[in-house]
Design a protein around this motif. Structure first.
Motif, mmCIF file in Angstrom:
data_model
loop_
_atom_site.group_PDB
_atom_site.id
_atom_site.type_symbol
_atom_site.label_atom_id
_atom_site.label_comp_id
_atom_site.label_asym_id
_atom_site.label_seq_id
_atom_site.Cartn_x
_atom_site.Cartn_y
_atom_site.Cartn_z
ATOM 1 N N ASP A 1 0.860 -1.186 0.000
ATOM 2 C CA ASP A 1 0.000 0.000 0.000
ATOM 3 C C ASP A 1 0.901 1.241 0.000
ATOM 4 O OD1 ASP A 1 -1.737 2.103 0.619
ATOM 5 O OD2 ASP A 1 -2.907 0.892 2.009
ATOM 6 N N ILE A 2 0.641 2.163 -0.910
ATOM 7 C CA ILE A 2 1.506 3.351 -1.032
ATOM 8 C C ILE A 2 1.432 4.258 0.196
ATOM 9 C CG2 ILE A 2 1.538 3.385 -3.549
ATOM 10 C CD1 ILE A 2 -0.628 5.558 -3.422
ATOM 11 N N THR A 3 0.436 4.055 1.048
ATOM 12 C CA THR A 3 0.329 4.880 2.255
ATOM 13 C C THR A 3 1.144 4.319 3.417
ATOM 14 O OG1 THR A 3 -1.652 3.711 3.033
ATOM 15 C CG2 THR A 3 -2.002 5.629 1.594
ATOM 16 N N MET A 4 1.779 3.148 3.220
ATOM 17 C CA MET A 4 2.566 2.536 4.306
ATOM 18 C C MET A 4 3.842 3.326 4.555
ATOM 19 S SD MET A 4 2.540 -1.531 3.544
ATOM 20 C CE MET A 4 1.183 -2.571 3.931
ATOM 21 N N ASP A 5 4.209 3.423 5.844
ATOM 22 C CA ASP A 5 5.507 4.019 6.151
ATOM 23 C C ASP A 5 6.579 2.927 6.045
ATOM 24 O OD1 ASP A 5 5.532 2.507 8.546
ATOM 25 O OD2 ASP A 5 4.789 4.184 9.742
ATOM 26 N N GLN B 1 6.153 -0.212 8.241
ATOM 27 C CA GLN B 1 5.084 -1.094 7.769
ATOM 28 C C GLN B 1 5.527 -1.878 6.532
ATOM 29 O OE1 GLN B 1 2.220 2.120 7.472
ATOM 30 N NE2 GLN B 1 0.924 1.144 9.015
#
Length: 187
Positions: A72-76, A79
């Motif tokens: 997921d591109i929103t993962m840091d 993650q």
């Protein structure tokens, strides 16, 4: 109404458990039905070590497929690293057939032979040689220079992480979802 409510609740549970969206779950369910011949389980054509053929239901199928979920591109970064480690742990367990926490030469040979068995140009001895060479490479990466009488017992999960270090597993081990128009062309 009760059945529809129950089905949507089940989908919500699967979304939470697997990280797939409800649309992705629907796509995977259609694919599962194709693979199973509209049966409730997919039966493994090979017999497992216990002599019983393995079967997986849709929830098992989704759980397995969730390891192939795209990043997921929103993962840091933390993650992403956790997701990477989960994918590698899943892959490790595929090789570690006796679940003892170590991939032995014999286990690795079995996997390589199985993977290459569909290629008519590679004989069993060649597959064994490939597995043996890869295991020697793993030993050199994980242990370093070994003494002539030293035996490499097999690849631990920590060794496995070292071997895969620097390899972009996130883009190599994922499932892609086609849009509906592209799926129609595949049938």
């Amino acid at each position: 109404m009760g059945a529809a409510h129950s089905a949507s609740e089940e989908v919500r549970e699967l979304v939470g458990k697997t990280g797939f969206s409800s649309d992705q779950i629907e796509q995977l369910h259609r694919r599962f039905k194709q693979l199973s011949g509209d049966q409730p389980t997919i039966r493994n054509l090979r017999k497992g070590p216990s002599g019983v053929a393995d079967e997986i239901n849709f929830e098992d199928f989704l759980t397995i497929m969730s390891y192939f979920r795209p990043i997921d591109i929103t993962m840091d970064e933390e993650q992403v690293q956790l997701c990477r480690k989960e994918k590698l742990r899943f892959l490790f367990h595929m090789y570690d057939s006796d679940s003892d926490g170590r991939i032995t030469l014999e286990e690795y040979r079995n996997v390589v032979e199985e993977l290459l068995s569909g290629n008519p140009h590679i004989e069993k001895e060649s597959a064994r040689s490939i597995a043996d060479g890869a295991m020697m490479e793993a030993a050199s990466v994980c242990v370093g220079q070994m003494e002539p009488d030293q035996v490499y017992e097999g690849i631990t999960f920590d060794d496995f992480l070292k071997i895969w270090q620097g390899i972009d597993i996130e883009t190599k081990m994922h499932v892609r979802f086609l849009n509906v128009e592209a799926m129609a062309l595949c049938h």
